[in-house]
Each structure stands twice: as C-alpha cells, then as structure tokens.
Scaffold this active site. Sequence first.
Site, PDB file in Angstrom:
ATOM      1  N   ASN A 209       0.870  -1.239   0.059  1.00  0.00           N
ATOM      2  CA  ASN A 209       0.016   0.098   0.034  1.00  0.00           C
ATOM      3  C   ASN A 209       0.795   1.249   0.086  1.00  0.00           C
ATOM      4  OD1 ASN A 209      -2.531  -1.169  -0.264  1.00  0.00           O
ATOM      5  ND2 ASN A 209      -3.109  -0.928   1.864  1.00  0.00           N
ATOM      6  N   CYS A 261      -7.787   2.676   3.666  1.00  0.00           N
ATOM      7  CA  CYS A 261      -6.419   2.039   3.630  1.00  0.00           C
ATOM      8  C   CYS A 261      -5.179   2.915   3.467  1.00  0.00           C
ATOM      9  CB  CYS A 261      -6.482   0.961   2.816  1.00  0.00           C
ATOM     10  SG  CYS A 261      -7.576  -0.451   2.994  1.00  0.00           S
ATOM     11  N   ARG A 328     -14.827   7.780   3.994  1.00  0.00           N
ATOM     12  CA  ARG A 328     -13.489   7.778   4.920  1.00  0.00           C
ATOM     13  C   ARG A 328     -12.326   8.451   4.042  1.00  0.00           C
ATOM     14  NH1 ARG A 328     -13.307   1.944   7.473  1.00  0.00           N
ATOM     15  NH2 ARG A 328     -14.296   1.584   5.538  1.00  0.00           N
TER      16      ARG A 328
HETATM   17  C1  UDX Z   1      -6.372   0.063  -1.517  1.00  0.00           C
HETATM   18  C2  UDX Z   1      -5.598  -1.101  -2.190  1.00  0.00           C
HETATM   19  O1  UDX Z   1      -5.546  -0.910  -3.496  1.00  0.00           O
HETATM   20  C3  UDX Z   1      -6.113  -2.422  -1.710  1.00  0.00           C
HETATM   21  O2  UDX Z   1      -5.124  -3.611  -2.275  1.00  0.00           O
HETATM   22  C4  UDX Z   1      -5.881  -2.417  -0.160  1.00  0.00           C
HETATM   23  O3  UDX Z   1      -6.367  -3.871   0.073  1.00  0.00           O
HETATM   24  C5  UDX Z   1      -6.795  -1.477   0.370  1.00  0.00           C
HETATM   25  O4  UDX Z   1      -6.365  -0.312   0.041  1.00  0.00           O
HETATM   26  P1  UDX Z   1      -8.861   0.877  -2.008  1.00  0.00           P
HETATM   27  O5  UDX Z   1      -8.528   1.929  -0.676  1.00  0.00           O
HETATM   28  O6  UDX Z   1     -10.095   0.525  -1.809  1.00  0.00           O
HETATM   29  O7  UDX Z   1      -7.749  -0.133  -1.804  1.00  0.00           O
HETATM   30  O8  UDX Z   1      -8.697   1.926  -3.056  1.00  0.00           O
HETATM   31  P2  UDX Z   1      -7.861   2.059  -4.475  1.00  0.00           P
HETATM   32  O9  UDX Z   1      -8.474   1.796  -5.842  1.00  0.00           O
HETATM   33  O10 UDX Z   1      -6.493   1.210  -4.428  1.00  0.00           O
HETATM   34  O11 UDX Z   1      -7.715   3.521  -4.581  1.00  0.00           O
HETATM   35  C6  UDX Z   1      -7.087   4.294  -3.301  1.00  0.00           C
HETATM   36  C7  UDX Z   1      -7.153   5.811  -3.464  1.00  0.00           C
HETATM   37  O12 UDX Z   1      -5.893   6.298  -4.371  1.00  0.00           O
HETATM   38  C8  UDX Z   1      -8.453   6.297  -4.163  1.00  0.00           C
HETATM   39  O13 UDX Z   1      -8.521   7.672  -3.213  1.00  0.00           O
HETATM   40  C9  UDX Z   1      -8.133   6.576  -5.593  1.00  0.00           C
HETATM   41  O14 UDX Z   1      -8.661   7.820  -5.853  1.00  0.00           O
HETATM   42  C10 UDX Z   1      -6.560   6.995  -5.453  1.00  0.00           C
HETATM   43  N1  UDX Z   1      -5.924   6.899  -6.800  1.00  0.00           N
HETATM   44  C11 UDX Z   1      -5.514   5.701  -7.153  1.00  0.00           C
HETATM   45  C12 UDX Z   1      -5.230   7.868  -7.497  1.00  0.00           C
HETATM   46  O15 UDX Z   1      -5.378   9.061  -7.023  1.00  0.00           O
HETATM   47  N2  UDX Z   1      -4.653   7.598  -8.562  1.00  0.00           N
HETATM   48  C13 UDX Z   1      -4.289   6.553  -9.099  1.00  0.00           C
HETATM   49  O16 UDX Z   1      -3.681   6.289 -10.046  1.00  0.00           O
HETATM   50  C14 UDX Z   1      -4.975   5.322  -8.378  1.00  0.00           C
END
Ligand code: UDX
Length: 431
Positions: A209, A261, A328
């Site tokens: 992460n 996360c 969150r």
């Molecule tokens: C994440 C991990 O991907 C997952 O493997 C772990 O178990 C939990 O944390 P999640 O929090 O559901 O999952 O969201 P994710 O889709 O990974 O995106 C996280 C954040 O990053 C979001 O706010 C998203 O908008 C942001 N993001 C993601 C970006 O700003 N740019 C990107 O290129 C990708």
Amino acid sequence: MMKILIIGMGYVGTTTGVVFAKQGHEVTGLDIDESKITSLRKGKLYFHEPGLQEMLLDQLKNGRLQFTSDPKSAIENHDLLFITVGTPSLDNGKADLTFVKSAAEMIARYKNKEKIIIVKSTVPIGTTDKVEQWIQQPANDSSSIHTAMNPEFLREGSALYDALHPNRIVIGSESTAAIEQLKELYQPFSCPLLVTNTKAAEMIKYASNAFLATKISFINEVAKLCDEVNVQITDVAKGIGMDHRIGPDFLQAGLGYGGSCFPKDVKEFTETAQSLGVPLTILEDVEKVNQSLPKYFINRVKEVYPSLKGKKVTVFGLSFKPHTDDIRESVAYPIMDQLLEEEASVIAHDPVVNLSTDWLKRGVTQCWDPYVAVKNSDLILITTNWPHYKDLNWARVRELVNHPYLFDGRNMLDADRMKGLTFLYRGIGYS
Ligand code: UDX
C-alpha cells in the site's frame, strides 16, 4: 468443504465470507454488532459493494452462509477462524488494535480445542505473534493454537472481483498446520502463492500500500510541475507507464488518495519505522504531498476567483473514489470545509452518498440530480471520478451554469472537448 468462522463483518470480512461460501465452504460470519448481523441475515448489505448483494443472497439461500452475534457457540463449533476486524488509525498515526485484541480475547474465552487462527486484518509488524499470546493467556494454557497472517488486497468497489480473482496470495506463518490448511483453501485460485514468515506477510501488506501511495504522490508532485511548464501530466504518465518496469497503473494524477487503507497504512508504516529508529523519510513526504492537494486545487481556483464569497459552487463526488459509498478520508470534505470557510454556497452531488446532517446544518445542500446541482453554478469542482460525470451531457451543463468554470480534480474529462464547449477547464497538471 471446510467450516470457516469469520470474525468481523466489515467489507473485508463480509466479502471474504461470501466468496468462501461461493467456493463451497460452510461459512459463519460473527460480529458483536447486532444490527449488522440482523441486516446480513436478511441478505441486506449495509455498505455499497458492486455484485456482493446478489451473491450474499445466493449464498444465504443455499444455506452455506450464516451469521451470528453469539461468539460462544460460533467459536466452539469452528476450528478455522479468520480475524477480519478493523484496525483504524489512532490520533498518533498508530493502528488501533482494540478490535483485534478483543477478537483474540473472545477466542481465548471460548476456545475448547485446537484452532487455526488466521489474521486477515491489516496489522502492524509483530501483531500476529501478539494475537497468539493474547489467545494463549493464561500462559499455562495447553490447548494448542496455530496462527497465520494472510493479508487481503481487496479494493473497495471491486472487492468481490478481487476476492474471486486474486493476483497473489500471501501466507505468513511459522505453523505447518496453518500453512497446509490455507494452501488447501486457496488451491482453487490459479494465482501465485507466497509463503513467508508472519512478520514478512504483515510487512508485505504495508509495503504494497505504501508503494502504491508513493506512485500516486509521485505523479501528483510531477503534475504540479506540469502546471508550471504547461505540460499535460496525462501524456507524461502515459509515456513513463509504457516502461514495463514502471507500469501504467496508479499514475492517475488528481486530488490524491483517500479511503480506509492508504492514509492509515502509510501513517502506521511511517510511525513503526520511526519508532524503530529507521525512518521511512520517503513516506513522510508521500503523505505531505497528498495532504497538500486540496489546498493546491483551491489555490488554482483562486487564480480565476480571488474571492469565493457568495459564489455558487457545485461539488461533484463525495465518496473517496467511484463505486463505493465510503467517505473515509475523502478529499471532498476538506475541500467543502475550505469552500464554507470562504463563504461560498456549496451544492454537493454524489450518485450514492448521503450527506450527513452535520454538513447539511453547516449549509451544504445535497442535490441528487446533477443537472439541478449545476443550475446557475459559478464553479463546478469534480472531486470523485464517478463515470456518471464523464457521461453527463456537458453541452446541457454549459447552458445551465452561470459561469463556465470547471475544475476537474480527477483529470477525468476530455480537456479539448470541454474547451470546445467554452468551459474554462482546469485539472491538476492537466488543462
Ligand atoms: C487499496 C488497495 O488498492 C488494496 O489493495 C488494499 O487492500 C486496500 O487499499 P482502496 O482503498 O479500496 O484499495 O482503493 P484504491 O482503488 O486502491 O484507491 C485508493 C485511492 O487512491 C483512491 O482515493 C483513488 O482515488 C486514489 N488513486 C488511485 C489515485 O489518486 N490515482 C491512481 O492512479 C489510483
């Protein structure tokens, strides 16, 4: 077929339980929160997760999935237990292990025979060993337990897909019995399986992460530079992502990462490293960059509106990312905070999130129809990249607004098309 108990019916526990049931196992979900259990028993998810509702109903109907709030009989009747309770952040950035500890104490209280206990919650390095100690209190307790750490990598909004199609499975354990049991459980999944010791498995989750968060902050910092030199960050991201050592994913610049996360895991990993005297300085900056983005975005707005007083601002998107109702650490909220401070009049739209009464009382208006939300608007801010916003009839939006100022905090719209519709369009490192 295995008999599995899942302790903690959050989105990880519920998704994991439903998927194990779908694989043919007999699964019981345990939670001390009666209201969650009542809702799940009726086949009703209390959170939004695409596809999960239908699969939950199917598994309830075929009898492979049940729910209980009675820890005694649940623990007594199962030998394979998963802990999937939450580990939120404390004020000092460390993970709050209260729920993990109380799950362990509950197991200790009702354990009647040999048990295999798998920690799936994201826990700081060394916690699985602590779980073992908590369960084996008093120390002269002779009934044996086997523990393992088996991190989840589920993304909210695609948790079901991720649980059905994992790209890797990590098992951290010093117990052969636990490793063998998990290997058998995950045998139907055709993906690589890595066995490590417990602490390495705990660290893999944090390091994964933290690395993804680093990619996001890196591209966002480069995006700020793009704004200065008039380069499109989307071109830069595409160009660097073509190098297979970098890869195209997680290079979408915008308002940064939120959710349950990344923010908490980056903080916890940084804190742990700091307390061990091996600071992860790079991660301290990853967090700083992420926190700088709402202000950076508003400052960009201020280049066109030095004062937002009395301006009607439409905020598109309240969830931290699309396809979830989870707010969150969603960036929309610090942005709305700042807009209210500036005495703007704020109208919020999201396809699924209900604005809390607190925000309504503070004067934010919720509007479920995006076209009504933009009527007479002086400024539109996109804070979440819901596909709904891509699909809007932007020509119609253009006619409805008072001033055509469109600030896209997710760089999700076609800049040229928006300019063609005579919007003043700005993203982050993209315009
Ligand atoms: C994440 C991990 O991907 C997952 O493997 C772990 O178990 C939990 O944390 P999640 O929090 O559901 O999952 O969201 P994710 O889709 O990974 O995106 C996280 C954040 O990053 C979001 O706010 C998203 O908008 C942001 N993001 C993601 C970006 O700003 N740019 C990107 O290129 C990708």
